[in-house]
Design a protein around this motif. Structure first.
Motif, PDB file in Angstrom:
ATOM      1  N   GLY A 151      -4.968 -25.684  13.666  1.00 22.18           N
ATOM      2  CA  GLY A 151      -4.144 -25.600  12.460  1.00 22.18           C
ATOM      3  C   GLY A 151      -3.936 -26.651  11.547  1.00 22.18           C
ATOM      4  O   GLY A 151      -4.826 -27.419  11.512  1.00 22.18           O
ATOM      5  N   GLN A 152      -2.621 -26.724  11.255  1.00 22.44           N
ATOM      6  CA  GLN A 152      -2.346 -28.016  10.328  1.00 22.44           C
ATOM      7  C   GLN A 152      -1.605 -29.141  10.884  1.00 22.44           C
ATOM      8  O   GLN A 152      -1.234 -30.196  10.305  1.00 22.44           O
ATOM      9  N   GLY A 153      -1.479 -29.121  12.053  1.00 24.07           N
ATOM     10  CA  GLY A 153      -0.601 -30.010  13.070  1.00 24.07           C
ATOM     11  C   GLY A 153       0.700 -30.100  12.800  1.00 24.07           C
ATOM     12  O   GLY A 153       1.416 -31.140  12.735  1.00 24.07           O
ATOM     13  N   ASP A 154       1.244 -28.971  12.238  1.00 20.02           N
ATOM     14  CA  ASP A 154       2.777 -29.112  11.766  1.00 20.02           C
ATOM     15  C   ASP A 154       3.761 -28.171  12.752  1.00 20.02           C
ATOM     16  O   ASP A 154       4.792 -27.575  12.355  1.00 20.02           O
ATOM     17  N   TRP A 155       3.237 -28.132  14.129  1.00 21.48           N
ATOM     18  CA  TRP A 155       4.020 -27.184  14.990  1.00 21.48           C
ATOM     19  C   TRP A 155       5.535 -27.964  15.340  1.00 21.48           C
ATOM     20  O   TRP A 155       5.332 -29.133  15.287  1.00 21.48           O
ATOM     21  N   PRO A 156       6.230 -27.420  15.497  1.00 20.61           N
ATOM     22  CA  PRO A 156       7.720 -28.110  15.818  1.00 20.61           C
ATOM     23  C   PRO A 156       7.835 -28.526  17.300  1.00 20.61           C
ATOM     24  O   PRO A 156       7.157 -27.876  18.170  1.00 20.61           O
ATOM     25  N   ARG A 157       8.406 -29.645  17.545  1.00 18.27           N
ATOM     26  CA  ARG A 157       8.946 -29.873  18.608  1.00 18.27           C
ATOM     27  C   ARG A 157       7.668 -30.289  19.916  1.00 18.27           C
ATOM     28  O   ARG A 157       7.724 -30.032  21.105  1.00 18.27           O
ATOM     29  N   VAL A 158       6.728 -30.779  19.160  1.00 21.38           N
ATOM     30  CA  VAL A 158       5.415 -31.142  20.049  1.00 21.38           C
ATOM     31  C   VAL A 158       5.029 -32.761  19.393  1.00 21.38           C
ATOM     32  O   VAL A 158       5.134 -33.117  18.272  1.00 21.38           O
ATOM     33  N   GLY A 159       4.227 -33.197  20.421  1.00 18.62           N
ATOM     34  CA  GLY A 159       3.506 -34.539  20.237  1.00 18.62           C
ATOM     35  C   GLY A 159       2.150 -34.112  19.653  1.00 18.62           C
ATOM     36  O   GLY A 159       1.690 -32.911  20.269  1.00 18.62           O
ATOM     37  N   THR A 160       1.371 -34.579  18.811  1.00 20.17           N
ATOM     38  CA  THR A 160       0.077 -34.250  18.255  1.00 20.17           C
ATOM     39  C   THR A 160      -1.198 -35.543  18.394  1.00 20.17           C
ATOM     40  O   THR A 160      -0.597 -36.422  18.085  1.00 20.17           O
TER      41      THR A 160
END
Length: 294
Positions: A151-160
């Motif tokens: 994806g684009q790395g913009d998921w909420p509530r997670v570290g990436t």
């Protein structure tokens, strides 16, 4: 009561609240928790008294969680999942740790799995459990410690941690390429990437022709279909490097690779220091830097 204890409700109240919020029913929650309905109701009342507000709106026999309650339930669900993970890890591997990893099927099967022996040799105390997911993981609903997602790395509530940009190549069997070009050859479409060909044609400055000839649900299936001459496939470069090297697939001459996202390792926020995850993240950072090497 100390300030820290004052803001820490009993676990029994939290589990009852989470179950009722999920089911919308005291009866169903009581059945799941093996408690009486009155016991569950008392736990909810005790929790509402402690937090100083209503978590549910009563409507005859059903309970509807309030907006504030829904947010609180999501937080509590994640916390309970962390407790469950920690308990499982302690019971099954007290000297190392359990790492539950979810991954996209393609990267898990074709790239990660062949490299995992190196990680496990370096960390013999860690037990790694793998599962596959086509969609982003909801850590509040699952026991995964981490996931590899696209994806684009913009998921909420997670570290990436970004692994690499996905470079998509248009490839086909050599015999098929001799019969036409991108506009005339049959195409293979990945079910979860419905816009991939549109993005690819736009990047080439070409109009997109008709619908793909075949839709498949996994890159592995698409790879074999392309080798069999069934169509032009849009594939991540790391998945077809070997096939291009041995000549069973060829890249479409003159076509530009297209990036339509990236691969990331993700984990629940506030859970990034779990030792087994730290070890895997450090190893994966190095492995992804040399992703085309065996």
């Amino acid at each position: 009561m100390s300030a820290s204890r004052r803001f820490t409700p009993p676990l029994s109240c939290l589990t009852a609240f989470e179950a009722v919020a999920r089911h919308g029913s005291v009866t169903d929650a009581a059945r799941e928790l093996d408690l009486t309905q009155s016991a569950v109701s008392r736990q909810i009342q005790k929790l509402e008294s402690q937090v100083g507000g209503l978590l549910f709106e009563r409507d005859r026999k059903r309970l509807h969680v309030t907006a504030q309650g829904e947010t609180y339930a999501r937080e509590i669900r994640m916390a309970l999942a962390q407790i469950q993970n920690a308990t499982i890890a302690l019971q099954t591997n007290p000297d190392g740790g359990v790492l539950n990893l979810a991954s996209l099927p393609s990267i898990g099967t074709h790239w990660l799995a062949p490299r995992l022996p190196a990680f496990l040799r370096a960390h013999p105390g860690i037990t790694l459990n793998m599962s596959t997911r086509f969609v982003p993981v909801d850590f509040s609903e699952e026991t995964a410690h981490a996931a590899i997602q696209h994806g684009q790395g913009d998921w909420p509530r997670v570290g990436t941690m970004k692994l690499w940009d996905e470079q998509m190549l248009a490839v086909a069997a050599p015999d098929l390429l001799q019969t036409g070009d991108a506009a005339t050859l049959p195409r293979l479409q990945l079910e979860t990437r419905p816009q991939a060909w549109a993005d690819w044609f736009a990047a080439q400055g070409l109009p997109e022709p008709g619908r793909p000839a075949m839709v498949v649900d996994q890159f592995g299936t698409m790879l074999r279909a392309a080798q069999a001459g069934l169509g032009l496939a849009l594939m991540p470069d790391y998945l077809v490097a070997q096939e291009i090297g041995n000549g069973s697939l060829l890249a479409l001459p003159g076509a530009k690779p297209v990036s339509i996202g990236a691969y990331y390792l993700v984990w629940p926020e506030n859970a990034g220091e779990y030792p087994a995850l730290v070890a895997f993240r450090d190893w994966l950072r190095m492995a992804s830097a040399t992703r085309f090497m065996p």
